[in-house]
Write a protein that holds these residues in place. Structure first.
Motif, PDB file in Angstrom:
ATOM      1  N   LEU A   2       1.080  -1.182   0.119  1.00 11.35           N
ATOM      2  CA  LEU A   2      -0.007   0.054  -0.085  1.00 11.35           C
ATOM      3  C   LEU A   2       0.809   1.075  -0.337  1.00 11.35           C
ATOM      4  N   GLY A   3       2.066   1.001  -0.122  1.00 13.98           N
ATOM      5  CA  GLY A   3       3.084   2.225   0.100  1.00 13.98           C
ATOM      6  C   GLY A   3       3.055   3.390  -0.998  1.00 13.98           C
ATOM      7  N   ASN A   4       2.615   2.864  -2.359  1.00 12.55           N
ATOM      8  CA  ASN A   4       2.925   4.021  -3.383  1.00 12.55           C
ATOM      9  C   ASN A   4       1.563   3.871  -4.238  1.00 12.55           C
ATOM     10  N   ILE A   5       0.424   4.097  -3.700  1.00 12.60           N
ATOM     11  CA  ILE A   5      -0.756   4.170  -4.184  1.00 12.60           C
ATOM     12  C   ILE A   5      -1.603   5.166  -3.453  1.00 12.60           C
ATOM     13  N   SER A   6      -2.515   5.906  -4.287  1.00 12.58           N
ATOM     14  CA  SER A   6      -3.425   6.957  -3.805  1.00 12.58           C
ATOM     15  C   SER A   6      -3.949   6.485  -2.516  1.00 12.58           C
ATOM     16  N   ASP A   9      -7.087   4.577  -3.570  1.00  9.69           N
ATOM     17  CA  ASP A   9      -6.878   3.535  -4.037  1.00  9.69           C
ATOM     18  C   ASP A   9      -6.401   2.230  -2.940  1.00  9.69           C
ATOM     19  N   VAL A  10      -6.008   2.716  -1.802  1.00  8.72           N
ATOM     20  CA  VAL A  10      -5.741   2.087  -0.853  1.00  8.72           C
ATOM     21  C   VAL A  10      -6.849   1.119  -0.215  1.00  8.72           C
ATOM     22  N   ARG A  11      -7.987   2.225  -0.131  1.00  8.78           N
ATOM     23  CA  ARG A  11      -9.223   1.754   0.412  1.00  8.78           C
ATOM     24  C   ARG A  11     -10.023   0.671  -0.680  1.00  8.78           C
ATOM     25  N   ALA A  12      -9.823   0.948  -1.775  1.00 10.88           N
ATOM     26  CA  ALA A  12     -10.516   0.179  -2.918  1.00 10.88           C
ATOM     27  C   ALA A  12      -9.429  -1.358  -2.846  1.00 10.88           C
ATOM     28  N   THR A  13      -8.445  -1.133  -2.777  1.00 13.34           N
ATOM     29  CA  THR A  13      -7.377  -2.469  -2.509  1.00 13.34           C
ATOM     30  C   THR A  13      -7.739  -3.309  -1.274  1.00 13.34           C
ATOM     31  N   ILE A  14      -7.930  -2.525  -0.344  1.00 14.67           N
ATOM     32  CA  ILE A  14      -8.575  -3.404   0.773  1.00 14.67           C
ATOM     33  C   ILE A  14     -10.122  -4.099   0.600  1.00 14.67           C
ATOM     34  N   ASP A  15     -10.818  -3.606   0.169  1.00 13.30           N
ATOM     35  CA  ASP A  15     -12.070  -3.964  -0.256  1.00 13.30           C
ATOM     36  C   ASP A  15     -11.969  -4.817  -1.221  1.00 13.30           C
ATOM     37  N   ALA A  16     -11.145  -4.858  -2.051  1.00 12.07           N
ATOM     38  CA  ALA A  16     -10.897  -6.124  -3.186  1.00 12.07           C
ATOM     39  C   ALA A  16     -10.192  -7.244  -2.254  1.00 12.07           C
ATOM     40  N   ASP A  37       0.483  10.498   8.537  1.00 11.74           N
ATOM     41  CA  ASP A  37       0.404   9.063   8.732  1.00 11.74           C
ATOM     42  C   ASP A  37      -1.002   8.424   8.394  1.00 11.74           C
ATOM     43  N   LEU A  38      -1.024   7.718   7.438  1.00 12.11           N
ATOM     44  CA  LEU A  38      -2.492   7.008   7.070  1.00 12.11           C
ATOM     45  C   LEU A  38      -2.589   5.775   7.704  1.00 12.11           C
ATOM     46  N   THR A  39      -1.577   5.190   8.644  1.00  7.28           N
ATOM     47  CA  THR A  39      -1.761   3.675   8.897  1.00  7.28           C
ATOM     48  C   THR A  39      -2.901   3.571  10.120  1.00  7.28           C
ATOM     49  N   PRO A  40      -3.235   4.723  10.864  1.00  7.13           N
ATOM     50  CA  PRO A  40      -4.296   4.160  11.671  1.00  7.13           C
ATOM     51  C   PRO A  40      -5.865   4.112  10.869  1.00  7.13           C
ATOM     52  N   ALA A  41      -5.715   4.929   9.719  1.00 13.92           N
ATOM     53  CA  ALA A  41      -7.148   4.703   9.055  1.00 13.92           C
ATOM     54  C   ALA A  41      -7.018   3.359   8.186  1.00 13.92           C
ATOM     55  N   VAL A  42      -5.844   3.052   7.752  1.00 13.60           N
ATOM     56  CA  VAL A  42      -5.614   1.730   6.986  1.00 13.60           C
ATOM     57  C   VAL A  42      -6.052   0.578   7.845  1.00 13.60           C
ATOM     58  N   TRP A  45      -9.584   0.555   8.068  1.00 10.53           N
ATOM     59  CA  TRP A  45     -10.230   0.100   6.801  1.00 10.53           C
ATOM     60  C   TRP A  45     -10.183  -1.363   6.912  1.00 10.53           C
ATOM     61  N   PHE A  46      -9.104  -2.047   7.206  1.00 10.41           N
ATOM     62  CA  PHE A  46      -8.966  -3.499   7.138  1.00 10.41           C
ATOM     63  C   PHE A  46     -10.023  -4.039   8.279  1.00 10.41           C
TER      64      PHE A  46
END
Length: 55
Positions: A2-6, A9-16, A37-42, A45-46
């Motif tokens: 998840l380090g190099n996408i918007s 797109d992180v949220r969409a990747t997690i959903d997929a 730092d987006l890690t708490p949100a990530v 989302w998981f």
């Protein structure tokens, strides 16, 4: 993974990943902790997608 996408797109990747993973699957992901730092949100989302947080 998840380090190099918007952020959207992180949220969409997690959903997929949730749709593509078998029950009990493990997902290993990486993301920088630099600001912003987006890690708490990530992690949230998981959890929202049905994954257990093992961090």
């Amino acid at each position: 993974m998840l380090g190099n996408i918007s952020d959207p797109d992180v949220r969409a990747t997690i959903d997929a990943a949730a749709r593509l993973s078998a029950p009990g699957a493990t997902v290993v992901w990486t993301r920088t902790r630099r600001e912003p730092d987006l890690t708490p949100a990530v992690r949230g989302w998981f959890r929202d997608a049905g994954f257990a947080d093992r961090g």
